[in-house]
Design a protein around this motif. Structure first.
Motif, short mmCIF file in Angstrom:
data_model
loop_
_atom_site.label_atom_id
_atom_site.label_comp_id
_atom_site.label_asym_id
_atom_site.label_seq_id
_atom_site.Cartn_x
_atom_site.Cartn_y
_atom_site.Cartn_z
N GLU A 6 -30.64 -24.45 57.66
CA GLU A 6 -30.03 -24.63 56.34
C GLU A 6 -29.94 -23.30 55.60
N THR A 7 -30.98 -22.50 55.68
CA THR A 7 -30.99 -21.19 55.03
C THR A 7 -29.91 -20.29 55.61
N LEU A 8 -29.79 -20.26 56.95
CA LEU A 8 -28.76 -19.44 57.59
C LEU A 8 -27.36 -19.89 57.17
N GLU A 9 -27.15 -21.20 57.11
CA GLU A 9 -25.84 -21.73 56.70
C GLU A 9 -25.53 -21.35 55.26
N GLN A 10 -26.53 -21.39 54.39
CA GLN A 10 -26.33 -21.01 52.99
C GLN A 10 -25.99 -19.52 52.88
N GLU A 11 -26.67 -18.69 53.67
CA GLU A 11 -26.37 -17.25 53.66
C GLU A 11 -24.95 -16.99 54.13
N ILE A 12 -24.52 -17.70 55.17
CA ILE A 12 -23.15 -17.54 55.69
C ILE A 12 -22.15 -17.95 54.62
N GLN A 13 -22.39 -19.06 53.93
CA GLN A 13 -21.49 -19.51 52.88
C GLN A 13 -21.41 -18.50 51.74
N ALA A 14 -22.56 -17.93 51.35
CA ALA A 14 -22.58 -16.95 50.27
C ALA A 14 -21.80 -15.70 50.66
N LEU A 15 -21.96 -15.26 51.90
CA LEU A 15 -21.23 -14.08 52.36
C LEU A 15 -19.73 -14.37 52.47
N THR A 16 -19.39 -15.55 52.95
CA THR A 16 -17.98 -15.93 53.07
C THR A 16 -17.30 -15.91 51.71
N ALA A 17 -18.02 -16.32 50.67
CA ALA A 17 -17.47 -16.33 49.32
C ALA A 17 -17.19 -14.92 48.81
N GLN A 18 -17.82 -13.91 49.42
CA GLN A 18 -17.64 -12.52 48.99
C GLN A 18 -16.45 -11.83 49.66
N LEU A 19 -15.84 -12.49 50.65
CA LEU A 19 -14.72 -11.86 51.36
C LEU A 19 -13.54 -11.65 50.42
#
Length: 57
Positions: A6-19
């Protein structure tokens, strides 16, 4: 284990939002997303019999 996933998925989502859509500006972010995705899926480079040094997967 589920909390880590869950933590890894949240980190991926946060980074994706920064693109931004700019390939050069997004290069580092996409690299981070790739590394987290590899950790999430437990993937190693095909020709690697040892853990990936670059990303720690």
């Amino acid at each position: 284990m589920e909390a880590i996933t869950e933590t890894l998925e949240q980190e991926i989502q946060a980074l994706t939002a920064q693109l931004t859509g700019d390939m050069f500006k997004d290069m580092d972010i996409k690299d981070q997303i790739h590394n987290l995705t590899m950790k999430l899926k437990g993937v190693k480079p095909m020709d690697s019999s040892i853990d990936c040094v670059g990303c720690g997967s």
